[in-house]
Design a protein around this motif. Structure first.
Motif, PDB file in Angstrom:
ATOM      1  N   SER A  55      20.677 -10.800 -48.593  1.00 40.48           N
ATOM      2  CA  SER A  55      22.032 -10.702 -49.127  1.00 40.48           C
ATOM      3  C   SER A  55      22.911 -10.131 -48.020  1.00 40.48           C
ATOM      4  O   SER A  55      22.431  -9.432 -47.128  1.00 40.48           O
ATOM      5  CB  SER A  55      22.076  -9.737 -50.320  1.00 40.48           C
ATOM      6  OG  SER A  55      21.217 -10.167 -51.347  1.00 40.48           O
ATOM      7  N   TYR A  71      28.053  -4.565 -55.982  1.00 36.10           N
ATOM      8  CA  TYR A  71      27.383  -5.582 -55.147  1.00 36.10           C
ATOM      9  C   TYR A  71      28.199  -6.875 -55.241  1.00 36.10           C
ATOM     10  O   TYR A  71      27.932  -7.747 -56.052  1.00 36.10           O
ATOM     11  CB  TYR A  71      25.937  -5.771 -55.622  1.00 36.10           C
ATOM     12  CG  TYR A  71      25.155  -4.479 -55.565  1.00 36.10           C
ATOM     13  CD1 TYR A  71      24.817  -3.918 -54.341  1.00 36.10           C
ATOM     14  CD2 TYR A  71      24.785  -3.806 -56.733  1.00 36.10           C
ATOM     15  CE1 TYR A  71      24.121  -2.713 -54.276  1.00 36.10           C
ATOM     16  CE2 TYR A  71      24.092  -2.609 -56.675  1.00 36.10           C
ATOM     17  CZ  TYR A  71      23.768  -2.068 -55.452  1.00 36.10           C
ATOM     18  OH  TYR A  71      23.086  -0.877 -55.387  1.00 36.10           O
ATOM     19  N   ARG A 122      23.683  -1.711 -47.279  1.00 37.11           N
ATOM     20  CA  ARG A 122      22.256  -1.595 -46.987  1.00 37.11           C
ATOM     21  C   ARG A 122      21.891  -2.288 -45.670  1.00 37.11           C
ATOM     22  O   ARG A 122      22.700  -2.985 -45.074  1.00 37.11           O
ATOM     23  CB  ARG A 122      21.469  -2.201 -48.164  1.00 37.11           C
ATOM     24  CG  ARG A 122      21.769  -1.474 -49.471  1.00 37.11           C
ATOM     25  CD  ARG A 122      21.267  -2.219 -50.696  1.00 37.11           C
ATOM     26  NE  ARG A 122      22.091  -3.389 -50.961  1.00 37.11           N
ATOM     27  CZ  ARG A 122      21.910  -4.216 -52.008  1.00 37.11           C
ATOM     28  NH1 ARG A 122      20.925  -3.983 -52.865  1.00 37.11           N
ATOM     29  NH2 ARG A 122      22.702  -5.250 -52.185  1.00 37.11           N
ATOM     30  N   HIS A 160      13.964  -3.585 -52.530  1.00 37.30           N
ATOM     31  CA  HIS A 160      13.770  -5.040 -52.695  1.00 37.30           C
ATOM     32  C   HIS A 160      13.050  -5.529 -51.443  1.00 37.30           C
ATOM     33  O   HIS A 160      13.305  -5.042 -50.348  1.00 37.30           O
ATOM     34  CB  HIS A 160      15.142  -5.702 -52.838  1.00 37.30           C
ATOM     35  CG  HIS A 160      15.090  -7.141 -53.229  1.00 37.30           C
ATOM     36  ND1 HIS A 160      15.658  -7.617 -54.401  1.00 37.30           N
ATOM     37  CD2 HIS A 160      14.560  -8.218 -52.608  1.00 37.30           C
ATOM     38  CE1 HIS A 160      15.474  -8.920 -54.479  1.00 37.30           C
ATOM     39  NE2 HIS A 160      14.807  -9.313 -53.398  1.00 37.30           N
ATOM     40  N   THR A 196      18.636   0.884 -54.826  1.00 38.10           N
ATOM     41  CA  THR A 196      17.823  -0.328 -54.962  1.00 38.10           C
ATOM     42  C   THR A 196      16.702  -0.353 -53.925  1.00 38.10           C
ATOM     43  O   THR A 196      16.803   0.244 -52.852  1.00 38.10           O
ATOM     44  CB  THR A 196      18.667  -1.606 -54.776  1.00 38.10           C
ATOM     45  OG1 THR A 196      19.171  -1.636 -53.441  1.00 38.10           O
ATOM     46  CG2 THR A 196      19.811  -1.663 -55.769  1.00 38.10           C
ATOM     47  N   ASP A 227      17.917  -7.147 -49.516  1.00 37.34           N
ATOM     48  CA  ASP A 227      17.122  -8.144 -50.248  1.00 37.34           C
ATOM     49  C   ASP A 227      16.492  -9.197 -49.331  1.00 37.34           C
ATOM     50  O   ASP A 227      16.650 -10.407 -49.558  1.00 37.34           O
ATOM     51  CB  ASP A 227      18.009  -8.864 -51.278  1.00 37.34           C
ATOM     52  CG  ASP A 227      18.783  -7.914 -52.174  1.00 37.34           C
ATOM     53  OD1 ASP A 227      18.248  -6.844 -52.507  1.00 37.34           O
ATOM     54  OD2 ASP A 227      19.924  -8.257 -52.548  1.00 37.34           O
ATOM     55  N   TRP A 247      23.859 -12.643 -55.092  1.00 36.74           N
ATOM     56  CA  TRP A 247      22.835 -11.614 -54.926  1.00 36.74           C
ATOM     57  C   TRP A 247      21.590 -12.181 -54.232  1.00 36.74           C
ATOM     58  O   TRP A 247      21.654 -13.215 -53.590  1.00 36.74           O
ATOM     59  CB  TRP A 247      22.520 -10.992 -56.298  1.00 36.74           C
ATOM     60  CG  TRP A 247      23.602 -10.032 -56.750  1.00 36.74           C
ATOM     61  CD1 TRP A 247      24.844  -9.834 -56.185  1.00 36.74           C
ATOM     62  CD2 TRP A 247      23.526  -9.133 -57.877  1.00 36.74           C
ATOM     63  NE1 TRP A 247      25.522  -8.872 -56.891  1.00 36.74           N
ATOM     64  CE2 TRP A 247      24.764  -8.419 -57.918  1.00 36.74           C
ATOM     65  CE3 TRP A 247      22.553  -8.855 -58.842  1.00 36.74           C
ATOM     66  CZ2 TRP A 247      25.026  -7.457 -58.904  1.00 36.74           C
ATOM     67  CZ3 TRP A 247      22.821  -7.899 -59.816  1.00 36.74           C
ATOM     68  CH2 TRP A 247      24.046  -7.205 -59.834  1.00 36.74           C
ATOM     69  N   ALA A 248      20.458 -11.504 -54.395  1.00 36.88           N
ATOM     70  CA  ALA A 248      19.271 -11.754 -53.569  1.00 36.88           C
ATOM     71  C   ALA A 248      18.817 -13.224 -53.578  1.00 36.88           C
ATOM     72  O   ALA A 248      18.451 -13.746 -54.623  1.00 36.88           O
ATOM     73  CB  ALA A 248      18.139 -10.865 -54.073  1.00 36.88           C
ATOM     74  N   MET A 294      28.868  -9.397 -53.135  1.00 41.05           N
ATOM     75  CA  MET A 294      28.638 -10.296 -52.004  1.00 41.05           C
ATOM     76  C   MET A 294      29.223 -11.705 -52.206  1.00 41.05           C
ATOM     77  O   MET A 294      29.189 -12.248 -53.307  1.00 41.05           O
ATOM     78  CB  MET A 294      27.134 -10.408 -51.753  1.00 41.05           C
ATOM     79  CG  MET A 294      26.525  -9.063 -51.379  1.00 41.05           C
ATOM     80  SD  MET A 294      26.152  -8.070 -52.826  1.00 41.05           S
ATOM     81  CE  MET A 294      24.407  -8.328 -52.936  1.00 41.05           C
ATOM     82  N   ILE A 340      18.660 -13.125 -62.247  1.00 41.00           N
ATOM     83  CA  ILE A 340      18.854 -12.971 -60.789  1.00 41.00           C
ATOM     84  C   ILE A 340      17.522 -13.037 -60.028  1.00 41.00           C
ATOM     85  O   ILE A 340      16.459 -13.170 -60.619  1.00 41.00           O
ATOM     86  CB  ILE A 340      19.522 -11.617 -60.480  1.00 41.00           C
ATOM     87  CG1 ILE A 340      18.650 -10.451 -60.984  1.00 41.00           C
ATOM     88  CG2 ILE A 340      20.916 -11.553 -61.089  1.00 41.00           C
ATOM     89  CD1 ILE A 340      19.050  -9.080 -60.444  1.00 41.00           C
ATOM     90  N   ASP A 341      17.621 -12.880 -58.723  1.00 43.25           N
ATOM     91  CA  ASP A 341      16.493 -12.638 -57.823  1.00 43.25           C
ATOM     92  C   ASP A 341      15.433 -13.747 -57.835  1.00 43.25           C
ATOM     93  O   ASP A 341      14.233 -13.490 -58.059  1.00 43.25           O
ATOM     94  CB  ASP A 341      15.836 -11.275 -58.127  1.00 43.25           C
ATOM     95  CG  ASP A 341      16.740 -10.103 -57.782  1.00 43.25           C
ATOM     96  OD1 ASP A 341      17.850 -10.344 -57.254  1.00 43.25           O
ATOM     97  OD2 ASP A 341      16.354  -8.942 -58.040  1.00 43.25           O
ATOM     98  N   GLU A 352      13.137  -5.666 -61.290  1.00 43.13           N
ATOM     99  CA  GLU A 352      13.813  -6.784 -60.609  1.00 43.13           C
ATOM    100  C   GLU A 352      13.065  -7.100 -59.311  1.00 43.13           C
ATOM    101  O   GLU A 352      12.094  -6.441 -58.950  1.00 43.13           O
ATOM    102  CB  GLU A 352      15.273  -6.446 -60.310  1.00 43.13           C
ATOM    103  CG  GLU A 352      15.450  -5.295 -59.330  1.00 43.13           C
ATOM    104  CD  GLU A 352      16.909  -4.880 -59.120  1.00 43.13           C
ATOM    105  OE1 GLU A 352      17.818  -5.451 -59.749  1.00 43.13           O
ATOM    106  OE2 GLU A 352      17.125  -3.949 -58.317  1.00 43.13           O
TER     107      GLU A 352
END
Ligand code: FUB
Length: 331
Positions: free
Chosen positions: A35, A51, A305, A278, A276, A20, A88-89, A53, A139-140, A227
């Motif tokens: 992330s 996920y 990732r 991103h 995913t 991300d 997340w991101a 994190m 999110i995001d 997303e």
């Protein structure tokens, strides 16, 4: 601190799993806010529980031919009073001498919210505000600081990101995506306050339409919003790019207004290894770059990732040339 010279379409760092990437140019250098994926072998599901994190690291480079610096832990969930899990991101922004890190996480009721943390340095460490941004959800977050000084935050993600559960304006845990023939859900956007710490007004849904002005439908999984929104400006237009989720593409739409409606244009990046996809798009020294991730570093494990970059080209008419993430490999 790890240093490696980045190559296009190759992992920027290999000592940690990253995803991300939100890239920005601050003080003439490239800063990347990814992330930080955890290396675990736990269960995976459509809710995104894999996920897990817990913190953020900031990466930076002097330019695309210089080593990548990992500035270490910039923010940990233990220092975010309102958050319980799943950082997340994120995205970052600069205004009036301060750097802002915007990030989603689940609150103590398991609902995704968006928080903000501040630092006088683009590399952090960042200090989190004690509560999430009132009125935020899903999110995001992606923040555009426009040329007129106004700042907009775009956000939202389906499935684990819970966007479909906010269709009424309140959180309804059993609500589902619209039927395939109904308009798809769009990302949400709102102005940020001058101090960047709160939302100004209720978030608005961004409309994405086809060339005839008809809404992109929920069943149109090659084009509908899933997303990972990102908005940048090029040639006087706003470009909204995002992931299509289930069809694993990065696509984009354009508008003359930061709040849309946006007209769908095409594909930026074809599917990568891993579920995913991103990204972010940034200009550096007169060239444009796509920062993205895949799961190649872990041999295809979705939650392990690595962030990468590719050169991004605009055609004469302002459309973006589709990027193949594996240009040298035989298909
Ligand atoms: O990294 C966790 C989630 O996966 C992000 O928030 C989504 O955009 C997807 O990349």
């Amino acid at each position: 601190m790890t240093k490696a010279v980045p190559q296009p379409n190759q992992p920027l760092v290999t000592h940690i799993y990253t995803a991300d990437p939100s890239a920005h140019v601050f003080d003439g250098r490239i800063y990347i806010y990814p992330s930080h994926d955890l290396d675990h072998d736990g269960e995976s599901n459509d809710n995104g529980d894999q996920y897990r994190m817990e913190d953020y690291h900031v990466l930076s480079m002097d330019n695309l031919a210089s080593p990548v610096v990992d500035h270490g832990e910039a923010l940990h969930i233990r220092d975010v009073p309102w958050a319980s899990k799943q950082m997340w991101a994120p995205d970052a922004a600069y205004k009036n001498g301060m750097y802002y890190l915007f990030f989603p996480a689940r609150d103590h009721d398991g609902i995704f919210r968006i928080g903000v943390a501040t630092s006088p340095s683009p590399a952090g460490p960042f200090r989190a505000q004690p509560t999430y941004m009132e009125g935020s959800f899903s999110i995001d977050p992606a923040v555009l600081v426009d040329d007129d000084g106004r700042s907009y935050m775009y956000f939202g993600g389906l499935w684990g990101g819970q966007l479909e559960k906010w269709q009424t304006g309140e959180f309804r845990p059993d609500d589902k995506e619209p039927a395939p023939g109904a308009p798809a859900l769009g990302p949400r956007a709102t102005l940020l306050s001058d101090d960047m710490l709160s939302l100004q007004g209720a978030p608005k849904e961004i409309e994405i339409v086809d060339e005839d002005g008809n809404p992109i439908l929920a069943g149109d999984e090659d084009r509908r919003y899933f997303e990972g929104p990102w908005v940048h400006k090029y040639g006087g237009l706003y470009y909204l790019s995002y992931s299509t989720g289930t069809t694993h593409k990065l696509v984009y739409a354009v508008s003359r207004d930061p709040l849309g409606p946006y007209t769908f244009k095409g594909t930026i990046l074809t599917p990568v290894i891993g579920w995913t996809t991103h990204h972010s798009i940034v200009q550096f020294e007169n060239k444009w770059y796509l920062f993205y991730h895949d799961s190649s570093l872990s041999g295809g494990i979705n939650h392990k990732r690595c962030v990468k970059y590719a050169v991004l080209h605009y055609e004469e008419d302002g459309t973006i040339r589709t990027i193949d993430p594996y240009p040298e490999q035989e298909k």
